[in-house]
Motif scaffolding. Structure first.
Motif, PDB file in Angstrom:
ATOM      1  N   LYS A  55      75.422  49.793  59.736  1.00 18.78           N
ATOM      2  CA  LYS A  55      74.703  50.793  58.930  1.00 18.78           C
ATOM      3  C   LYS A  55      75.599  51.325  57.802  1.00 18.78           C
ATOM      4  CE  LYS A  55      70.775  51.319  61.220  1.00 18.78           C
ATOM      5  NZ  LYS A  55      69.483  51.004  60.660  1.00 18.78           N
ATOM      6  N   ILE A  56      76.832  51.647  58.139  1.00 18.21           N
ATOM      7  CA  ILE A  56      77.771  52.154  57.135  1.00 18.21           C
ATOM      8  C   ILE A  56      78.013  51.077  56.071  1.00 18.21           C
ATOM      9  CG2 ILE A  56      80.158  52.896  56.750  1.00 18.21           C
ATOM     10  CD1 ILE A  56      79.915  54.220  59.622  1.00 18.21           C
ATOM     11  N   GLY A  57      78.128  49.838  56.482  1.00 21.10           N
ATOM     12  CA  GLY A  57      78.314  48.750  55.528  1.00 21.10           C
ATOM     13  C   GLY A  57      77.158  48.607  54.555  1.00 21.10           C
ATOM     14  N   THR A  58      75.937  48.892  55.016  1.00 17.94           N
ATOM     15  CA  THR A  58      74.785  48.763  54.120  1.00 17.94           C
ATOM     16  C   THR A  58      74.783  49.833  53.036  1.00 17.94           C
ATOM     17  OG1 THR A  58      73.268  50.099  55.492  1.00 17.94           O
ATOM     18  CG2 THR A  58      73.335  47.718  55.916  1.00 17.94           C
ATOM     19  N   ILE A  59      75.409  50.992  53.303  1.00 15.44           N
ATOM     20  CA  ILE A  59      75.418  52.086  52.324  1.00 15.44           C
ATOM     21  C   ILE A  59      76.813  52.332  51.758  1.00 15.44           C
ATOM     22  CG2 ILE A  59      73.382  53.204  53.310  1.00 15.44           C
ATOM     23  CD1 ILE A  59      75.430  55.323  54.499  1.00 15.44           C
ATOM     24  N   GLU A  60      77.687  51.346  51.849  1.00 15.34           N
ATOM     25  CA  GLU A  60      79.087  51.529  51.451  1.00 15.34           C
ATOM     26  C   GLU A  60      79.262  51.943  49.994  1.00 15.34           C
ATOM     27  OE1 GLU A  60      81.039  47.837  52.229  1.00 15.34           O
ATOM     28  OE2 GLU A  60      79.835  46.748  50.767  1.00 15.34           O
ATOM     29  N   GLU A  61      78.275  51.699  49.138  1.00 16.32           N
ATOM     30  CA  GLU A  61      78.359  52.102  47.732  1.00 16.32           C
ATOM     31  C   GLU A  61      78.114  53.602  47.552  1.00 16.32           C
ATOM     32  OE1 GLU A  61      76.153  49.456  44.963  1.00 16.32           O
ATOM     33  OE2 GLU A  61      75.595  48.461  46.837  1.00 16.32           O
ATOM     34  N   ALA A  62      77.576  54.257  48.576  1.00 15.74           N
ATOM     35  CA  ALA A  62      77.189  55.667  48.472  1.00 15.74           C
ATOM     36  C   ALA A  62      78.395  56.594  48.580  1.00 15.74           C
ATOM     37  CB  ALA A  62      76.176  56.018  49.555  1.00 15.74           C
TER      38      ALA A  62
END
Length: 125
Positions: A55-62
């Motif tokens: 999950k964290i990897g999917t939003i790493e740009e945030a």
């Protein structure tokens, strides 16, 4: 700065971080907000830590994550990834959250938001 919203519709913040299947990633500055993409996060592993890392990897740009709930372990992991988690009431309007960020940025922003805003500005420069 980039903000991920845990939302099933893109209109309301209505998802628990660990259970969210979609995140809406916005680029937000003092005057505007632009939807960059909708992130699907449904191919998650079963094991808890692997699922959280996914999950964290999917939003790493945030830089910031808005969600309705986030557990203590997930919160620590999100923060360790350099993302600031923000919990809001379920059903809060996504546009209302963006409007609140604009208001904070243009009046007296809290230190945590200033730090994130400047970090995002450096990335864009």
């Amino acid at each position: 700065m980039r903000i991920a919203f845990a939302s099933s519709t893109g209109e309301k913040i209505d998802q628990h971080f660990g259970w969210s299947k979609t995140f809406h990633l916005y680029e937000v500055d003092k005057e505007s907000a632009t939807l960059l993409k909708v992130i699907e996060s449904s191919d998650e592993p079963e094991e808890e830590v692997a699922k959280l890392n996914y999950k964290i990897g999917t939003i790493e740009e945030a830089d910031i994550l808005y969600c309705t709930q986030i557990g203590p372990k997930a919160s620590k992991m999100v923060q360790a990834a350099g993302i600031h988690p923000v919990q809001v009431k379920e059903g809060e309007a996504l546009q209302g959250a963006i409007d609140q960020i604009h208001e904070m940025l243009n009046t007296q922003p809290p230190l945590w938001l200033l730090r994130i805003f400047h970090k995002g500005a450096q990335r864009s420069a």
